[in-house]
Design a protein around this motif. Structure first.
Motif, PDB file in Angstrom:
ATOM      1  N   HIS A  18       0.958  -0.752  -0.378  1.00 33.04           N
ATOM      2  CA  HIS A  18       0.234   0.109   0.154  1.00 33.04           C
ATOM      3  C   HIS A  18       0.928   1.133   0.518  1.00 33.04           C
ATOM      4  N   GLU A  45       1.246  -0.571  -4.853  1.00 34.05           N
ATOM      5  CA  GLU A  45       0.533  -0.287  -5.104  1.00 34.05           C
ATOM      6  C   GLU A  45       0.295   1.768  -5.131  1.00 34.05           C
ATOM      7  N   ASP A  47      -1.213   5.246  -5.844  1.00 31.81           N
ATOM      8  CA  ASP A  47      -2.708   6.091  -6.225  1.00 31.81           C
ATOM      9  C   ASP A  47      -2.045   7.271  -7.135  1.00 31.81           C
ATOM     10  N   GLU A 127      -4.652   2.726  -9.044  1.00 33.28           N
ATOM     11  CA  GLU A 127      -5.736   3.696  -8.422  1.00 33.28           C
ATOM     12  C   GLU A 127      -6.230   4.934  -8.758  1.00 33.28           C
ATOM     13  N   LYS A 129      -7.812   7.983  -8.414  1.00 33.65           N
ATOM     14  CA  LYS A 129      -8.183   8.521  -7.503  1.00 33.65           C
ATOM     15  C   LYS A 129      -8.936  10.220  -8.014  1.00 33.65           C
ATOM     16  N   GLN A 163      -7.719   0.106 -10.076  1.00 38.88           N
ATOM     17  CA  GLN A 163      -9.368   0.325  -8.471  1.00 38.88           C
ATOM     18  C   GLN A 163      -9.131   1.121  -8.434  1.00 38.88           C
TER      19      GLN A 163
HETATM   20 CA    CA Z   1      -5.242   3.774  -2.625  1.00 42.07          CA
END
Ligand code: CA
Ligand code: G3P
Length: 269
Positions: A18, A45, A47, A127, A129, A163
Motif C-alpha cells: 500500500h 500500489e 494512487d 487507483e 483517485k 482499482q
Molecule cells: Ca489506494
C-alpha cells in the motif's frame, strides 16, 4: 503461495504494498516501491493524481500539503512545480524513529517514471483517485500502460490491476479495454459493512474483485463476496493478527503498509 502462476487465481494470496512499503519509507516514492519489492510484495500500489499540465503522478492526496513541502491542489500545479518539492522530509519529521537522511529531498514520481523504473519486474495495482476532477485520467492511464506494454496482448494477465472508489471510472476503463482486471473499492464509515447479492452481481459486470476497509466487515461479508466469484482485498491491514483474521475469513489478498509482515506470515502458512 508462490506456486500459482496466475496472479488472479482465488487460491493465490496477493500481498499489495500500500503506497509502497509506506510503513518504512515515505509513501509513493521510488524508494518505498523498491523496498516493497525487496519485501516480496506481489504488487506495488499506486494512487494517481493529475497535474495542471496533465501528467499522472503517484500521490494519495488531492493536495500537496501532507506529503511534500508544497501547498495547494495538485491540479493547480504543473509537473515542473511539483518536481521542485521534497516528498521525503515530512516522513522523517513525522516518524523520527524511521527517519533516514536519504529520504530527504525525494521527488514525487510520475506514473511514467515508476513504470520506466520497474518495467516488467513488478506488478502494479493502480487507483484512479478523484477521477471526477481529472477529465481524461482513464484514457491517459491506459495510454501510459500501453506505452510500457503492461497491458495488451503481450502483457501477463494480472500484471496491472486498476482499482477505484468510483464505479464510473472503472466502467469507463472497462468500456475502453474489457481485458483489464478491475477492483471496485468500498468504504464503510461508521456502519457495519453490508453488501447485497444484487450489488455483487452488478459489480461482476465490470470487475473481478472488491476492496473494503477491513475494520467494518465480518466473516459473513467476506464469504458473500467470495461466493459470488469475486476476489476480496481488504485495506489497510498492518497488524499480523488482523492479517491472519482476514485470511481465515477468505480474503484473497490485502493492502498493507508492511509487506514484510504479510510475507513473513504467508511463509509460515
Ligand atoms: Ca489506494
Ligand atoms: O486502494 C485501497 C486503499 O488504498 C484505499 O484507501 O485512501 O489508502 O487509497 P486509500
Amino acid at each position: 503461495g508462490k506456486g500459482h502462476k496466475d496472479l488472479l487465481s482465488p487460491d493465490r494470496i496477493l500481498n499489495v504494498a500500500h503506497r509502497g512499503a509506506s510503513g518504512h519509507a515515505p509513501e509513493h516514492t521510488i524508494v518505498a516501491y523498491q523496498l516493497a519489492k525487496k519485501m516480496k510484495a506481489d504488487y506495488i500500489e499506486i494512487d494517481l493524481q493529475m497535474t495542471k499540465d496533465g501528467h499522472l503522478i503517484a500521490m494519495h492526496d488531492e493536495t500537496l500539503d501532507r506529503t511534500t513541502n508544497g501547498t495547494g491542489l495538485v491540479k493547480d500545479h504543473t509537473l515542473a512545480e511539483i518536481k521542485r518539492l521534497d516528498a521525503g522530509s515530512w516522513f522523517n519529521e513525522a516518524y523520527p524513529d524511521k527517519a533516514k537522511p536519504d529520504y530527504k529531498g525525494l521527488k514525487v514520481p510520475t506514473l511514467d517514471e515508476v513504470l520506466h523504473h520497474f518495467g516488467h519486474s513488478a506488478n502494479y495495482y493502480i487507483e484512479t483517485k478523484a477521477p471526477e476532477i481529472y477529465p481524461g485520467m482513464e484514457e491517459k492511464l491506459l495510454k501510459t500502460l500501453e506505452a510500457h506494454r503492461l497491458i495488451g496482448k503481450h502483457a501477463k494477465r494480472g500484471k496491472v490491476i486498476i482499482q477505484s472508489f468510483s464505479p464510473e471510472s472503472l466502467k469507463k476503463i472497462h468500456a475502453l479495454n474489457p481485458e483489464i482486471p478491475l477492483v471496485t473499492l468500498l468504504w464503510y464509515e461508521n456502519e457495519q459493512g453490508h453488501i447485497t447479492k444484487r450489488e455483487l452481481d452488478e459489480i461482476k459486470t465490470y470487475a473481478i474483485g472488491v476492496g473494503a476497509n477491513f475494520d467494518r466487515i465480518d466473516r459473513a461479508y467476506v464469504q458473500k463476496v467470495r461466493k459470488s466469484g469475486l476476489l476480496f482485498h481488504p485495506y489497510t491491514v498492518n497488524e499480523k493478527p488482523d492479517m491472519k483474521r482476514m485470511l481465515d475469513w477468505g480474503a484473497t489478498g490485502m493492502f498493507t503498509n508492511y509487506a514484510d509482515r504479510l510475507t513473513d506470515l504467508l511463509k509460515k502458512n
